[in-house]
Design a protein around this motif. Structure first.
Motif, mmCIF file in Angstrom:
data_model
loop_
_atom_site.group_PDB
_atom_site.id
_atom_site.type_symbol
_atom_site.label_atom_id
_atom_site.label_comp_id
_atom_site.label_asym_id
_atom_site.label_seq_id
_atom_site.Cartn_x
_atom_site.Cartn_y
_atom_site.Cartn_z
ATOM 1 N N SER A 20 4.483 4.341 -7.262
ATOM 2 C CA SER A 20 4.030 2.991 -7.630
ATOM 3 C C SER A 20 3.435 2.299 -6.402
ATOM 4 O O SER A 20 2.364 1.684 -6.480
ATOM 5 C CB SER A 20 5.184 2.138 -8.156
ATOM 6 N N ALA A 21 4.144 2.395 -5.282
ATOM 7 C CA ALA A 21 3.664 1.755 -4.045
ATOM 8 C C ALA A 21 2.282 2.296 -3.685
ATOM 9 O O ALA A 21 1.346 1.534 -3.418
ATOM 10 C CB ALA A 21 4.658 1.997 -2.912
ATOM 11 N N ASN A 22 2.137 3.604 -3.722
ATOM 12 C CA ASN A 22 0.846 4.217 -3.374
ATOM 13 C C ASN A 22 -0.246 3.767 -4.333
ATOM 14 O O ASN A 22 -1.378 3.492 -3.930
ATOM 15 C CB ASN A 22 0.959 5.746 -3.411
ATOM 16 N N MET A 23 0.102 3.728 -5.632
ATOM 17 C CA MET A 23 -0.873 3.346 -6.655
ATOM 18 C C MET A 23 -1.369 1.916 -6.405
ATOM 19 O O MET A 23 -2.572 1.647 -6.464
ATOM 20 C CB MET A 23 -0.234 3.456 -8.037
ATOM 21 N N TYR A 24 -0.439 1.004 -6.082
ATOM 22 C CA TYR A 24 -0.846 -0.389 -5.886
ATOM 23 C C TYR A 24 -1.610 -0.584 -4.571
ATOM 24 O O TYR A 24 -2.484 -1.446 -4.485
ATOM 25 C CB TYR A 24 0.373 -1.313 -5.968
ATOM 26 N N LEU A 25 -1.284 0.240 -3.580
ATOM 27 C CA LEU A 25 -2.038 0.145 -2.322
ATOM 28 C C LEU A 25 -3.500 0.534 -2.563
ATOM 29 O O LEU A 25 -4.421 -0.120 -2.074
ATOM 30 C CB LEU A 25 -1.395 1.043 -1.254
ATOM 31 N N ARG A 48 4.055 -3.838 -1.244
ATOM 32 C CA ARG A 48 5.211 -4.101 -0.373
ATOM 33 C C ARG A 48 6.493 -4.228 -1.192
ATOM 34 O O ARG A 48 7.558 -3.770 -0.777
ATOM 35 C CB ARG A 48 4.968 -5.367 0.453
ATOM 36 N N GLU A 49 6.375 -4.836 -2.382
ATOM 37 C CA GLU A 49 7.567 -4.943 -3.244
ATOM 38 C C GLU A 49 8.038 -3.567 -3.690
ATOM 39 O O GLU A 49 9.234 -3.292 -3.747
ATOM 40 C CB GLU A 49 7.251 -5.814 -4.469
ATOM 41 N N GLU A 50 7.073 -2.695 -4.002
ATOM 42 C CA GLU A 50 7.459 -1.339 -4.454
ATOM 43 C C GLU A 50 8.126 -0.551 -3.332
ATOM 44 O O GLU A 50 9.027 0.258 -3.587
ATOM 45 C CB GLU A 50 6.242 -0.577 -4.992
ATOM 46 N N MET A 51 7.690 -0.804 -2.085
ATOM 47 C CA MET A 51 8.343 -0.127 -0.959
ATOM 48 C C MET A 51 9.797 -0.583 -0.834
ATOM 49 O O MET A 51 10.679 0.202 -0.472
ATOM 50 C CB MET A 51 7.581 -0.389 0.355
ATOM 51 N N ILE A 52 10.032 -1.856 -1.172
ATOM 52 C CA ILE A 52 11.417 -2.361 -1.174
ATOM 53 C C ILE A 52 12.216 -1.643 -2.278
ATOM 54 O O ILE A 52 13.352 -1.214 -2.063
ATOM 55 C CB ILE A 52 11.442 -3.886 -1.418
ATOM 56 N N HIS A 53 11.587 -1.502 -3.456
ATOM 57 C CA HIS A 53 12.279 -0.821 -4.567
ATOM 58 C C HIS A 53 12.625 0.616 -4.148
ATOM 59 O O HIS A 53 13.732 1.093 -4.370
ATOM 60 C CB HIS A 53 11.398 -0.786 -5.827
ATOM 61 N N PHE A 54 11.636 1.277 -3.548
ATOM 62 C CA PHE A 54 11.845 2.655 -3.070
ATOM 63 C C PHE A 54 13.027 2.703 -2.093
ATOM 64 O O PHE A 54 13.928 3.542 -2.213
ATOM 65 C CB PHE A 54 10.553 3.146 -2.394
#
Ligand code: FEO
Length: 173
Positions: A20-25, A48-54
């Motif tokens: 998800s993080a990669n997709m949004y970046l 950045r939010e997805e990196m927090i989730h990860f």
């Protein structure tokens, strides 16, 4: 202590959060190329939010004594026709995440794994907000259609989004 099966499911989902993080970046990069700096900002915040989730999943698993695995990630799409298409793909993706979160919660209930149930509660609530934000932007984009001025107004609104790390988040990148 969590079961091997639960650890595998959580590890698989951890990798989906990384995807998800990669997709949004990449979506941020696409918006930037379209001249939509506000939308680029919105998706960078989302990244950045997805990196927090990860990292929340990573930390939970390592705290439970699990050694995580991260397989090679698959390439993310980088061709979109419009901001509306990007937002529609975003909503579809978040609906998938919600469904995965429900499955994980169901598994935790079946295994009587109370710690994992509590861990997942934050994500279950978060998904309501994520889907709602996407639906809101899709509705506005449909209203303005191809009107450039309307799109730029929405872009200006998306520029206002700021990254706020959740309380106690394991990583503020
Ligand atoms: Fe990590 Fe957008 O769900």
């Amino acid at each position: 202590m969590i079961s091997k099966k639960m650890a595998e499911s959580l590890n698989a989902h951890m990798n989906l959060e990384l995807f998800s993080a990669n997709m949004y970046l990449v979506m941020s990069s696409c918006c930037n190329e379209m001249g939509l700096k506000g939308a680029a900002n919105w998706f960078f915040v989302q990244y950045r939010e997805e990196m927090i989730h990860f990292m929340k999943f990573y930390t939970y698993l390592t705290d439970q004594g699990v050694v995580v695995s991260i397989p090679a990630s698959k390439a993310v799409p980088n061709k979109y026709k419009s901001l509306l298409e990007i937002m529609q793909k975003t909503l579809t993706h978040e609906q998938l995440i919600t469904s995965c979160m429900n499955n994980l919660s169901e598994q935790a209930v079946q295994e009587k794994d109370h710690a994992t149930q509590i861990f997942l509660q934050w994500f279950v609530t978060e998904q309501i907000e994520e889907e709602n934000n996407d639906r809101d932007l899709i509705a506005k984009l449909k209203l303005v259609g191809d009107n450039g001025q309307g799109i730029l107004m929405i872009d200006g609104e998306m520029a206002q989004r700021i990254f706020v790390p959740p309380v106690g988040s394991p990583l503020a990148v």
